[in-house]
Design a protein around this motif. Sequence first.
Motif, short mmCIF file in Angstrom:
data_model
loop_
_atom_site.label_atom_id
_atom_site.label_comp_id
_atom_site.label_asym_id
_atom_site.label_seq_id
_atom_site.Cartn_x
_atom_site.Cartn_y
_atom_site.Cartn_z
N MET A 1 -7.31 7.14 3.38
CA MET A 1 -5.97 7.57 3.05
C MET A 1 -5.65 9.09 3.37
O MET A 1 -6.66 10.00 3.41
N LEU A 2 -4.52 9.47 3.85
CA LEU A 2 -4.14 10.86 4.52
C LEU A 2 -3.26 11.12 3.51
O LEU A 2 -2.03 10.69 3.32
N GLY A 3 -3.64 12.17 2.86
CA GLY A 3 -2.90 12.94 1.96
C GLY A 3 -2.53 12.04 0.51
O GLY A 3 -1.35 12.10 0.28
N GLY A 4 -3.65 11.44 0.23
CA GLY A 4 -3.40 10.22 -0.83
C GLY A 4 -3.65 10.85 -2.16
O GLY A 4 -3.97 10.44 -3.20
N ALA A 5 -3.61 12.37 -2.29
CA ALA A 5 -4.37 13.02 -3.63
C ALA A 5 -3.47 12.65 -4.73
O ALA A 5 -4.23 12.33 -5.81
N LYS A 6 -2.38 12.22 -4.90
CA LYS A 6 -1.97 11.66 -6.12
C LYS A 6 -1.78 10.02 -6.28
O LYS A 6 -1.25 9.41 -7.18
N ARG A 7 -2.38 9.17 -5.14
CA ARG A 7 -1.99 8.14 -5.12
C ARG A 7 -3.09 7.00 -5.76
O ARG A 7 -3.27 6.09 -5.15
N VAL A 8 -3.22 7.50 -6.95
CA VAL A 8 -4.27 6.68 -7.87
C VAL A 8 -4.04 5.27 -7.89
O VAL A 8 -4.79 4.22 -7.48
N ALA A 9 -2.75 4.92 -8.14
CA ALA A 9 -2.26 3.54 -8.73
C ALA A 9 -2.21 2.80 -7.15
O ALA A 9 -2.60 1.56 -7.25
#
Length: 339
Positions: free
Chosen positions: A14-22
């Motif tokens: 993931m590139l820049g997926g810091a908040k994309r937990v869901a």
Amino acid sequence: MERIQSLTSLNMLMLGGAKRVAMARRFKESAARLGYDLHVYSYELSEDVAISLEADEVIVGLRWSDPAVDADLRRVVAEKDIRLVVPFVDGAIPVASRLFYKKRGHRTSEPFAPVMDSERCSWLNDKVKSAEWFESERLPIPDTYCREGRPLRFPAIAKPRYGAASKGLCRMNNAEEYETWLSDGHNPDDYLIQQYIDKAEEYTVDCYIDGDGIIRAVSPRRRIEVAGGEVVVTETVAKGVMLDQMVDLAEVIIQRLQLVGAVTIQLLRNAYGALALMEINPRLGGGAVASINADVDLPGMIIAETGGYVMERQWPTPGVKTTRYLDDIAFKDGKRYKK
């Protein structure tokens, strides 16, 4: 395309997926249904980010603007045996496109990213150029004042040319407010200035188009509540004429602009029911989890194409509402402190 039968373990970056937990969770669920053991890595500026809840490893990397980022990402992809690369922020899109965009008939032995070519990504990153492109293809957009000689009518809205997440927007109700905006040091060339559509409803259409240009998903949803430029309450559009109109317009947009990969199309609907194209983001939107919740398996489509095969087109279940909520994660010295 033929699936690689021997591929049972799949590594995703993931590139820049810091908040994309869901979203990471949905990818894991889709991978499991397809028979893959998905390992998630995320390329970030810091280890203390929420995606650490789902990622096998958070890799501290470089800024997207760093001249060395391409080489660093190639190193990470090789070291972690990455097969799938998915950008989640605007800055990562051109990087993913440069490194991992594949033309039709891509070789499945190479890393895959669900993105389009660099030229189209560049156009869509520039709101002024995008508006000119949309107009040239005769797509419906709000009245736009991006060329000399076009009269400025009010109310109007100025959007930073390269902005994101609704930052820096300015509504101007009359010529006096526009002159004040100019006297404050704003350069019109740095903005897209368009007609402000009062009482408009905002909609997002989550789409997936495979590498052969075949539409696999078009899922319109209404943006009910937004915070910090990101949707927190959204609902798939109910069956009826409006849903049909949105699907038809999205398909026209996709075909005229020759879009591929994961795409989010932003639409406005005025008080009279007319639709206008606001902007296009060539990536999975943060709110796309709502379409996944409504039975459109966007992660599955991406994973399938990574493995060299395709999934049939899927249609969203109407009237499915998704609500986001806040949670807290504690870190100490870059590591999660309490689970």
